[in-house]
Design a protein around this motif. Structure first.
Motif, short mmCIF file in Angstrom:
data_model
loop_
_atom_site.label_atom_id
_atom_site.label_comp_id
_atom_site.label_asym_id
_atom_site.label_seq_id
_atom_site.Cartn_x
_atom_site.Cartn_y
_atom_site.Cartn_z
N VAL A 174 72.21 -31.75 -40.87
CA VAL A 174 70.91 -31.10 -40.76
C VAL A 174 71.08 -29.59 -40.90
O VAL A 174 71.74 -28.95 -40.08
CB VAL A 174 70.23 -31.45 -39.42
N GLU A 175 70.47 -29.04 -41.94
CA GLU A 175 70.61 -27.61 -42.26
C GLU A 175 69.25 -26.93 -42.20
O GLU A 175 68.22 -27.57 -42.37
CB GLU A 175 71.17 -27.47 -43.69
N ASP A 176 69.29 -25.62 -42.00
CA ASP A 176 68.06 -24.85 -42.04
C ASP A 176 67.60 -24.58 -43.48
O ASP A 176 66.46 -24.79 -43.83
CB ASP A 176 68.20 -23.53 -41.26
N ILE A 177 68.56 -24.14 -44.31
CA ILE A 177 68.16 -23.74 -45.66
C ILE A 177 69.34 -23.89 -46.62
O ILE A 177 70.49 -23.66 -46.23
CB ILE A 177 67.62 -22.29 -45.66
N ILE A 178 69.05 -24.30 -47.83
CA ILE A 178 70.08 -24.33 -48.86
C ILE A 178 69.72 -23.32 -49.92
O ILE A 178 68.63 -23.33 -50.47
CB ILE A 178 70.24 -25.74 -49.45
N ASP A 179 70.67 -22.43 -50.11
CA ASP A 179 70.44 -21.27 -50.97
C ASP A 179 71.33 -21.45 -52.21
O ASP A 179 70.99 -22.21 -53.10
CB ASP A 179 70.80 -20.04 -50.12
N SER A 180 72.50 -20.85 -52.25
CA SER A 180 73.40 -21.05 -53.40
C SER A 180 73.97 -22.46 -53.39
O SER A 180 74.35 -22.98 -54.44
CB SER A 180 74.55 -20.04 -53.35
N GLY A 181 74.07 -23.06 -52.22
CA GLY A 181 74.66 -24.39 -52.09
C GLY A 181 76.16 -24.36 -51.86
O GLY A 181 76.79 -25.39 -51.66
N ARG A 182 76.74 -23.17 -51.84
CA ARG A 182 78.20 -23.06 -51.72
C ARG A 182 78.70 -23.60 -50.38
O ARG A 182 79.64 -24.38 -50.32
CB ARG A 182 78.63 -21.60 -51.86
N THR A 183 78.03 -23.17 -49.29
CA THR A 183 78.47 -23.58 -47.95
C THR A 183 78.37 -25.09 -47.80
O THR A 183 79.31 -25.75 -47.35
CB THR A 183 77.58 -22.91 -46.87
N GLU B 247 62.63 -16.04 -51.75
CA GLU B 247 62.20 -14.98 -50.82
C GLU B 247 63.09 -15.11 -49.59
O GLU B 247 63.58 -16.20 -49.31
CB GLU B 247 60.75 -15.20 -50.36
N PHE B 248 63.26 -14.02 -48.85
CA PHE B 248 64.06 -14.10 -47.63
C PHE B 248 63.15 -14.50 -46.46
O PHE B 248 62.21 -13.79 -46.12
CB PHE B 248 64.79 -12.79 -47.34
N VAL B 249 63.41 -15.65 -45.90
CA VAL B 249 62.52 -16.19 -44.87
C VAL B 249 63.19 -16.19 -43.49
O VAL B 249 64.42 -16.25 -43.39
CB VAL B 249 62.05 -17.61 -45.22
N LEU C 229 65.76 -19.67 -38.51
CA LEU C 229 66.34 -18.76 -39.51
C LEU C 229 66.26 -17.31 -39.05
O LEU C 229 65.24 -16.89 -38.50
CB LEU C 229 65.59 -18.91 -40.83
N ASP C 230 67.32 -16.56 -39.34
CA ASP C 230 67.38 -15.19 -38.82
C ASP C 230 67.48 -14.14 -39.92
O ASP C 230 67.88 -14.42 -41.04
CB ASP C 230 68.62 -15.04 -37.94
N TYR C 231 67.11 -12.94 -39.51
CA TYR C 231 67.45 -11.73 -40.26
C TYR C 231 68.27 -10.90 -39.29
O TYR C 231 67.72 -10.44 -38.28
CB TYR C 231 66.18 -11.00 -40.71
P1 IMP Z 1 74.51 -20.90 -49.22
O1 IMP Z 1 73.64 -22.07 -49.59
O2 IMP Z 1 75.96 -21.21 -49.10
O3 IMP Z 1 74.27 -19.72 -50.15
O4 IMP Z 1 74.13 -20.31 -47.79
C1 IMP Z 1 73.11 -20.81 -47.03
C2 IMP Z 1 73.04 -20.00 -45.75
O5 IMP Z 1 72.60 -18.68 -46.02
C3 IMP Z 1 72.00 -20.59 -44.82
O6 IMP Z 1 72.56 -21.57 -43.96
C4 IMP Z 1 71.50 -19.37 -44.08
O7 IMP Z 1 72.33 -19.10 -42.98
C5 IMP Z 1 71.63 -18.24 -45.08
N1 IMP Z 1 70.35 -17.98 -45.78
C6 IMP Z 1 70.08 -18.21 -47.09
N2 IMP Z 1 68.81 -17.86 -47.40
C7 IMP Z 1 68.26 -17.40 -46.24
C8 IMP Z 1 66.93 -16.90 -45.91
O8 IMP Z 1 66.00 -16.81 -46.72
N3 IMP Z 1 66.76 -16.55 -44.60
C9 IMP Z 1 67.73 -16.65 -43.66
N4 IMP Z 1 68.97 -17.11 -43.93
C10 IMP Z 1 69.24 -17.48 -45.21
#
Ligand code: IMP
Ligand code: MG
Length: 175
Positions: free
Chosen positions: A97-106, A150-152, A157-159
């Motif tokens: 269970v993840e908060d957000i998938i961005d690049s997908g690398r992690t 967008e940065f959410v 989720l944190d900034y």
């Molecule tokens: P990635 O998919 O490996 O690039 O990294 C995903 C991680 O980046 C997430 O688990 C978050 O911790 C962080 N992240 C990516 N986009 C956001 C955003 O919009 N807001 C807050 N954290 C983010």
């Protein structure tokens, strides 16, 4: 922190409604099974609690904290396990269970690491997905919302460690 404000994006009601829908789907898909949910800290914690409450099959929980170190705001594929799981995954039906998938690398690296621990099945569930940002292909099984680049913040989720406690999801706008 540069001057900024947070604009409402998804209301608490919208998020709750969608989590209920995903919870119902998981309960149907895992009928007759137990679900072992893995929360990726810290961002996934709020989502996992809300989701777990809505699942009607037996649920067990575990927590993991990984840091991915790259340059600046870009994650890298190198992840360090800061806090590992307490329990083995052998023979379990696991959902990450993840908060957000961005690049997908992690996530892609984490999926590799965890599938080596012999779960019976391994699926991925995320609150938010930014498909436009994908660098590494990851198969997401359950997504609550696909969002633009967008940065959410909010709902975990944190900034810079702030805003995790917002009950809704907002977009950070720089003034
Ligand atoms: P990635 O998919 O490996 O690039 O990294 C995903 C991680 O980046 C997430 O688990 C978050 O911790 C962080 N992240 C990516 N986009 C956001 C955003 O919009 N807001 C807050 N954290 C983010
Ligand atoms: Mg995260």
């Amino acid at each position: 922190m540069p001057k900024h404000h947070v604009e409402p994006f998804l209301t608490e009601e919208e998020v709750d409604k969608k989590i209920q829908e995903i919870g119902d789907r998981i309960s149907r898909d895992y009928k007759g099974k137990n679900v072992h949910m893995i929360c990726v800290l810290k961002g996934g914690a709020f989502f996992m609690c809300e989701l777990a409450k809505r699942i009607t099959v037996p649920v067990s929980l575990d927590f993991m904290y990984v840091s991915s170190y790259g340059s600046g705001t870009e994650s890298s594929g190198n992840i360090k396990i800061v806090k590992d799981l307490d329990e083995p995954l052998d023979g379990k039906d696991v959902i990450i269970v993840e908060d957000i998938i961005d690049s997908g690398r992690t996530l892609s690296r984490l999926m590799e690491l965890l599938s080596a621990r012999n779960p019976k099945s391994l699926k991925l569930c995320t609150l938010l997905d930014k498909p436009d940002r994908r660098v590494v292909d990851v198969k997401v099984d359950y997504t609550c919302f696909e969002i633009p680049d967008e940065f959410v913040v909010g709902y975990g989720l944190d900034y810079d460690q702030m805003y995790r406690n917002l009950p809704y999801i907002g977009i950070v706008k720089f003034d």
